[in-house]
Write a protein that holds these residues in place. Sequence first.
Motif, short mmCIF file in Angstrom:
data_model
loop_
_atom_site.label_atom_id
_atom_site.label_comp_id
_atom_site.label_asym_id
_atom_site.label_seq_id
_atom_site.Cartn_x
_atom_site.Cartn_y
_atom_site.Cartn_z
N SER A 231 -15.61 -8.91 2.87
CA SER A 231 -15.53 -8.24 4.33
C SER A 231 -14.73 -6.64 4.79
CB SER A 231 -15.86 -9.57 5.03
OG SER A 231 -14.57 -10.10 5.32
N ALA A 232 -14.37 -6.79 5.95
CA ALA A 232 -14.07 -6.07 6.33
C ALA A 232 -11.69 -6.51 6.65
CB ALA A 232 -13.42 -5.03 7.80
N GLY A 233 -11.22 -5.41 6.41
CA GLY A 233 -10.04 -6.26 6.27
C GLY A 233 -9.62 -7.28 4.89
N ILE B 266 -19.56 1.29 -8.92
CA ILE B 266 -19.18 1.12 -8.33
C ILE B 266 -19.66 0.46 -6.70
CG2 ILE B 266 -17.38 -1.74 -7.53
CD1 ILE B 266 -17.88 -0.86 -11.18
N GLN B 267 -19.36 1.65 -5.91
CA GLN B 267 -19.44 1.29 -4.84
C GLN B 267 -18.49 1.98 -3.84
OE1 GLN B 267 -18.05 -2.16 -2.86
NE2 GLN B 267 -19.14 -2.37 -0.58
N LEU B 268 -19.47 3.13 -2.76
CA LEU B 268 -18.38 3.38 -1.28
C LEU B 268 -18.46 2.69 -0.77
CD1 LEU B 268 -18.39 6.48 0.08
CD2 LEU B 268 -20.44 6.42 0.65
N SER B 269 -17.18 2.56 0.01
CA SER B 269 -16.75 1.62 1.29
C SER B 269 -17.88 2.01 2.13
CB SER B 269 -14.82 2.02 1.62
OG SER B 269 -15.08 3.42 2.12
N ASP B 270 -17.57 1.11 3.36
CA ASP B 270 -18.48 1.24 4.33
C ASP B 270 -18.36 2.07 5.29
OD1 ASP B 270 -21.19 -0.54 6.18
OD2 ASP B 270 -19.32 -0.31 7.15
N ASN B 271 -17.15 2.92 5.31
CA ASN B 271 -16.64 3.76 6.26
C ASN B 271 -16.95 5.09 5.20
OD1 ASN B 271 -14.67 3.80 4.60
ND2 ASN B 271 -12.89 3.42 6.40
N GLY B 272 -17.23 4.95 4.15
CA GLY B 272 -17.68 6.30 3.54
C GLY B 272 -16.40 7.10 3.34
N SER B 273 -15.16 6.76 3.19
CA SER B 273 -14.10 6.98 3.00
C SER B 273 -13.46 6.83 1.54
CB SER B 273 -12.59 6.37 4.11
OG SER B 273 -11.92 5.14 3.39
N LYS B 274 -13.87 5.67 0.59
CA LYS B 274 -13.46 5.87 -0.36
C LYS B 274 -14.91 5.54 -1.17
CE LYS B 274 -8.86 5.48 -0.20
NZ LYS B 274 -8.86 5.72 1.57
N ILE C 83 -15.46 -3.31 -2.94
CA ILE C 83 -14.29 -2.78 -2.32
C ILE C 83 -14.73 -2.87 -0.92
CG2 ILE C 83 -15.06 0.03 -1.73
CD1 ILE C 83 -12.31 0.52 -1.68
N ASP C 84 -13.57 -3.16 0.34
CA ASP C 84 -13.65 -3.97 1.40
C ASP C 84 -14.59 -2.29 2.53
OD1 ASP C 84 -11.78 -3.76 4.09
OD2 ASP C 84 -11.08 -2.91 2.19
N PRO C 85 -15.10 -2.37 3.50
CA PRO C 85 -15.35 -2.00 4.32
C PRO C 85 -14.85 -0.79 4.27
CG PRO C 85 -16.65 -3.73 5.18
CD PRO C 85 -15.10 -4.43 4.19
N THR C 86 -13.14 -1.08 5.16
CA THR C 86 -12.67 0.03 5.09
C THR C 86 -11.76 0.50 4.34
OG1 THR C 86 -10.31 -1.68 4.97
CG2 THR C 86 -11.56 -1.31 6.94
N GLY C 87 -11.99 0.32 3.15
CA GLY C 87 -11.96 1.09 1.73
C GLY C 87 -10.04 0.66 1.33
N ARG C 88 -9.27 -0.52 1.63
CA ARG C 88 -8.18 -0.69 1.37
C ARG C 88 -8.45 -2.12 -0.09
NH1 ARG C 88 -3.26 -2.60 5.54
NH2 ARG C 88 -2.03 -3.18 3.60
N TYR C 89 -9.21 -2.44 0.51
CA TYR C 89 -8.77 -3.82 -0.39
C TYR C 89 -9.88 -3.75 -1.96
CZ TYR C 89 -5.86 -5.69 3.05
OH TYR C 89 -4.63 -6.23 4.11
N LEU C 90 -9.17 -3.89 -3.07
CA LEU C 90 -10.44 -3.74 -3.68
C LEU C 90 -10.81 -4.94 -4.68
CD1 LEU C 90 -11.43 -2.15 -6.52
CD2 LEU C 90 -9.59 -1.99 -7.84
N LEU C 91 -11.81 -5.35 -4.67
CA LEU C 91 -11.75 -6.79 -5.41
C LEU C 91 -11.81 -6.15 -7.08
CD1 LEU C 91 -12.82 -9.83 -5.44
CD2 LEU C 91 -14.89 -9.01 -5.41
N TYR C 92 -11.18 -6.80 -8.17
CA TYR C 92 -11.42 -6.68 -9.69
C TYR C 92 -11.87 -7.40 -10.34
CZ TYR C 92 -6.56 -6.55 -10.23
OH TYR C 92 -5.13 -7.64 -9.98
N ALA C 93 -11.76 -7.57 -11.44
CA ALA C 93 -11.73 -9.07 -12.94
C ALA C 93 -11.21 -8.31 -13.82
CB ALA C 93 -13.35 -8.74 -13.26
#
Length: 375
Positions: free
Chosen positions: A343-345, A260-268, A298-308
Amino acid sequence: MSRTTDSNSKSHSNRSTGRRVRTALVAAGMVCLVTAVAPTAATASTGGPTAAIGGVGVGVGVGVGVERISVATDEGYGAASITPDGRNIVFTSLKNGPRDGGNAVYVRDRRAGQTRTEPLVEGWTPAISGDGRQVAANAPRQGMSAERIQQRSLDLGLLPVTCGRCNQPSLSADGRYLAFGALRSPGLLRDVMVADRDGGFETIASLGSTAPARPSISGDGRLVAYQDLTHLKEGVYLWDRTTGSTSGPLAGSSTSASLIQLSDNGSKVVYLSGSDTYVHDVSSGSAQLVPNVKGVAIDPTGRYLLYAPIDTSGPSLVLRDLQTGADETVSDQPATAETDSVSAGGRDVVFQSAADGIVPGDTNGKPDVFVRRFF
């Protein structure tokens, strides 16, 4: 397989109190702005503390609610992504088709209240750099079936990407690095590559099939996640350009996985395996299981997941706080979203929908781009 933890929270609450903002506002000036779509976007407004707009709870606080980004009435829009600071949204027109060389690409600057066209850039599912100053999209060459990538900078103009059969662009935060998939001869097998705006290309993987690699690059350009669907090698891989090493495959409980995606900060790293979504922690090697949902972004920080949700009787898009397990309804009307749509957060989520009534006055009966702000 790495250790897995089960996220059991399934409530779809609309509470945004106590959510933490991790957005870093980027004060990059926008130049060469061309008004291509009416600059005033439609926003859901309310007459009390909270009101239901199209079934989505909307607060009256400043910036809280749903905003329609695309407001022209003669065509549809989609394939939207948002920058980490939530300021810029890239999207495409659906009016033209592949035979016309691709769809027009637009960038909405929410702070300036203006929409600019990207001259000479046409395509589908465009990528935008984190600073909002570069876009890239893939589309067929005029009169040809082979795809190519067009990348444009506000400062440097159209940038050359010298590959004859390349697609699936992903940009680093400053736009210097462009990850993409490229078909190679003989056999038209696929490579995963990274182009450096300052010069040079790097092949990070040579795959044994033509299946999409879906590369996703981190904001600093160091990490690239991609999928390999070759027989006996199916899974998601992570390449580190600093060490030159590759880790994987990540495959979840199934024998295969899709990225799906790599988070922007590379953590997830978010990937699908079977009917479940996994969020892989790059540092610890563990994976958080989000069962029976389809991860979207996933948001750039890796904390918030958007899902269906797989259960179609509920909301169509939900945002989950992976630390607390709390869910926020993004849309309970039919809607879709792309990667890089949070977006972030977890402050903003951009999505597309043909449903009327998400905001007042949306009666064109065509797909539009919306952004949902939680706080």
